[in-house]
Design a protein around this motif. Sequence first.
Motif, mmCIF file in Angstrom:
data_model
loop_
_atom_site.group_PDB
_atom_site.id
_atom_site.type_symbol
_atom_site.label_atom_id
_atom_site.label_comp_id
_atom_site.label_asym_id
_atom_site.label_seq_id
_atom_site.Cartn_x
_atom_site.Cartn_y
_atom_site.Cartn_z
ATOM 1 N N GLU A 296 32.648 33.487 -24.559
ATOM 2 C CA GLU A 296 33.513 34.411 -23.826
ATOM 3 C C GLU A 296 34.077 35.487 -24.754
ATOM 4 O OE1 GLU A 296 37.710 34.153 -21.446
ATOM 5 O OE2 GLU A 296 36.283 32.510 -21.160
ATOM 6 N N ALA A 297 34.475 35.111 -25.955
ATOM 7 C CA ALA A 297 35.060 36.060 -26.907
ATOM 8 C C ALA A 297 34.041 37.095 -27.375
ATOM 9 C CB ALA A 297 35.636 35.311 -28.112
ATOM 10 N N VAL A 298 32.803 36.673 -27.528
ATOM 11 C CA VAL A 298 31.754 37.573 -28.022
ATOM 12 C C VAL A 298 31.115 38.366 -26.874
ATOM 13 C CG1 VAL A 298 29.482 37.600 -29.157
ATOM 14 C CG2 VAL A 298 31.295 36.159 -30.048
ATOM 15 N N GLY A 299 31.068 37.770 -25.698
ATOM 16 C CA GLY A 299 30.452 38.441 -24.564
ATOM 17 C C GLY A 299 28.955 38.242 -24.467
ATOM 18 N N HIS A 300 28.426 37.354 -25.274
ATOM 19 C CA HIS A 300 26.988 37.043 -25.279
ATOM 20 C C HIS A 300 26.817 35.554 -25.551
ATOM 21 C CE1 HIS A 300 25.975 41.319 -25.596
ATOM 22 N NE2 HIS A 300 26.889 41.398 -26.551
ATOM 23 N N ASP A 301 25.705 35.010 -25.108
ATOM 24 C CA ASP A 301 25.443 33.609 -25.454
ATOM 25 C C ASP A 301 24.699 33.492 -26.776
ATOM 26 O OD1 ASP A 301 23.014 34.544 -24.520
ATOM 27 O OD2 ASP A 301 22.638 32.872 -23.183
ATOM 28 N N ALA A 302 24.105 34.597 -27.239
ATOM 29 C CA ALA A 302 23.392 34.565 -28.516
ATOM 30 C C ALA A 302 23.253 35.977 -29.082
ATOM 31 C CB ALA A 302 22.018 33.940 -28.352
ATOM 32 N N HIS B 75 33.833 41.453 -33.379
ATOM 33 C CA HIS B 75 34.341 40.792 -32.169
ATOM 34 C C HIS B 75 35.769 40.314 -32.412
ATOM 35 C CE1 HIS B 75 30.259 40.912 -30.636
ATOM 36 N NE2 HIS B 75 29.877 40.479 -31.820
ATOM 37 N N PRO B 76 36.740 41.218 -32.314
ATOM 38 C CA PRO B 76 38.134 40.868 -32.598
ATOM 39 C C PRO B 76 38.662 39.693 -31.783
ATOM 40 C CG PRO B 76 37.883 43.242 -32.324
ATOM 41 C CD PRO B 76 36.575 42.623 -31.961
ATOM 42 N N ALA B 77 38.097 39.428 -30.624
ATOM 43 C CA ALA B 77 38.557 38.305 -29.802
ATOM 44 C C ALA B 77 38.295 36.960 -30.474
ATOM 45 C CB ALA B 77 37.896 38.351 -28.425
ATOM 46 N N LEU B 78 37.465 36.938 -31.513
ATOM 47 C CA LEU B 78 37.202 35.692 -32.247
ATOM 48 C C LEU B 78 38.318 35.332 -33.225
ATOM 49 C CD1 LEU B 78 33.388 35.878 -33.075
ATOM 50 C CD2 LEU B 78 34.531 34.209 -31.607
ATOM 51 N N HIS B 79 39.191 36.306 -33.536
ATOM 52 C CA HIS B 79 40.304 36.005 -34.450
ATOM 53 C C HIS B 79 41.147 34.885 -33.863
ATOM 54 C CE1 HIS B 79 39.953 39.105 -37.548
ATOM 55 N NE2 HIS B 79 39.405 39.835 -36.590
ATOM 56 N N GLY B 80 41.484 33.921 -34.667
ATOM 57 C CA GLY B 80 42.255 32.776 -34.208
ATOM 58 C C GLY B 80 41.388 31.672 -33.623
ATOM 59 N N LEU B 81 40.179 31.992 -33.222
ATOM 60 C CA LEU B 81 39.282 30.993 -32.639
ATOM 61 C C LEU B 81 38.230 30.529 -33.635
ATOM 62 C CD1 LEU B 81 38.217 29.369 -30.195
ATOM 63 C CD2 LEU B 81 36.877 31.396 -29.581
ATOM 64 N N LEU B 82 37.623 31.476 -34.347
ATOM 65 C CA LEU B 82 36.507 31.134 -35.226
ATOM 66 C C LEU B 82 36.885 30.092 -36.276
ATOM 67 C CD1 LEU B 82 33.533 31.641 -35.837
ATOM 68 C CD2 LEU B 82 34.243 33.531 -37.319
ATOM 69 N N ALA B 83 38.081 30.170 -36.792
ATOM 70 C CA ALA B 83 38.520 29.206 -37.817
ATOM 71 C C ALA B 83 38.583 27.778 -37.275
ATOM 72 C CB ALA B 83 39.872 29.610 -38.377
ATOM 73 N N ARG B 84 38.757 27.637 -35.968
ATOM 74 C CA ARG B 84 38.823 26.305 -35.346
ATOM 75 C C ARG B 84 37.463 25.817 -34.872
ATOM 76 N NH1 ARG B 84 43.205 28.159 -31.334
ATOM 77 N NH2 ARG B 84 41.338 27.951 -30.124
ATOM 78 N N CYS B 85 36.461 26.683 -34.917
ATOM 79 C CA CYS B 85 35.130 26.327 -34.423
ATOM 80 C C CYS B 85 34.352 25.497 -35.439
ATOM 81 C CB CYS B 85 34.323 27.588 -34.123
ATOM 82 S SG CYS B 85 34.873 28.514 -32.694
ATOM 83 N N GLY C 37 16.819 30.671 -45.025
ATOM 84 C CA GLY C 37 15.857 29.800 -44.370
ATOM 85 C C GLY C 37 16.321 29.265 -43.028
ATOM 86 N N ALA C 38 17.486 29.700 -42.582
ATOM 87 C CA ALA C 38 18.056 29.175 -41.336
ATOM 88 C C ALA C 38 17.402 29.810 -40.121
ATOM 89 C CB ALA C 38 19.553 29.423 -41.298
ATOM 90 N N SER C 39 17.309 29.042 -39.039
ATOM 91 C CA SER C 39 16.778 29.611 -37.801
ATOM 92 C C SER C 39 17.834 29.679 -36.705
ATOM 93 C CB SER C 39 15.550 28.837 -37.318
ATOM 94 O OG SER C 39 15.878 27.493 -37.062
ATOM 95 N N THR C 40 18.772 28.705 -36.669
ATOM 96 C CA THR C 40 19.785 28.679 -35.607
ATOM 97 C C THR C 40 21.153 28.342 -36.182
ATOM 98 O OG1 THR C 40 18.100 27.889 -34.051
ATOM 99 C CG2 THR C 40 20.390 27.666 -33.382
ATOM 100 N N ILE C 41 22.129 29.129 -35.780
ATOM 101 C CA ILE C 41 23.524 28.875 -36.140
ATOM 102 C C ILE C 41 24.291 28.719 -34.838
ATOM 103 C CG2 ILE C 41 25.590 29.803 -37.268
ATOM 104 C CD1 ILE C 41 22.815 31.534 -38.510
ATOM 105 N N ASP C 42 24.959 27.596 -34.661
ATOM 106 C CA ASP C 42 25.721 27.322 -33.449
ATOM 107 C C ASP C 42 27.213 27.434 -33.727
ATOM 108 O OD1 ASP C 42 23.471 26.751 -31.841
ATOM 109 O OD2 ASP C 42 23.416 24.704 -32.580
ATOM 110 N N VAL C 43 27.926 28.164 -32.863
ATOM 111 C CA VAL C 43 29.370 28.322 -32.976
ATOM 112 C C VAL C 43 29.995 27.565 -31.808
ATOM 113 C CG1 VAL C 43 31.279 29.953 -33.067
ATOM 114 C CG2 VAL C 43 29.063 30.578 -34.065
ATOM 115 N N LEU C 44 30.618 26.424 -32.132
ATOM 116 C CA LEU C 44 31.135 25.509 -31.131
ATOM 117 C C LEU C 44 32.655 25.402 -31.226
ATOM 118 C CD1 LEU C 44 28.512 22.862 -32.075
ATOM 119 C CD2 LEU C 44 28.547 24.024 -29.873
ATOM 120 N N PRO C 45 33.367 25.972 -30.265
ATOM 121 C CA PRO C 45 34.824 25.831 -30.283
ATOM 122 C C PRO C 45 35.220 24.412 -29.921
ATOM 123 C CG PRO C 45 34.130 27.023 -28.337
ATOM 124 C CD PRO C 45 32.898 26.771 -29.153
#
Length: 85
Positions: free
Chosen positions: A20-26, A45-55, A72-80
């Motif tokens: 929701e904060a980013v406006g995209h699923d990927a 994505h300023p809406a991530l401030h305060g959230l990303l640190a808890r993810c 070498g990474a293929s997928t990074i998941d951001v899970l609140p």
Amino acid sequence: MTTETTTRTATVRFFAAAQEAVGHDALTTDARTLGELKETLLAEHPALHGLLARCAVLVDGARVDDDFALAGASTIDVLPPFAGG
């Protein structure tokens, strides 16, 4: 002389409030480290401030430090944090 060509694009997937904060699923990234990716996400994505640190941020399914190289990474998941459970 050759130039460095180890940069590889990885997919960053967002879930729940992070999506929701980013406006995209990927999105895609060519960030060199996880820390660089986080800095870019916060700047774009300023809406991530305060959230990303808890993810929980997983690189190919594993928790890693901010200095982890993403070449070498293929997928990074951001899970609140999720309620319940």
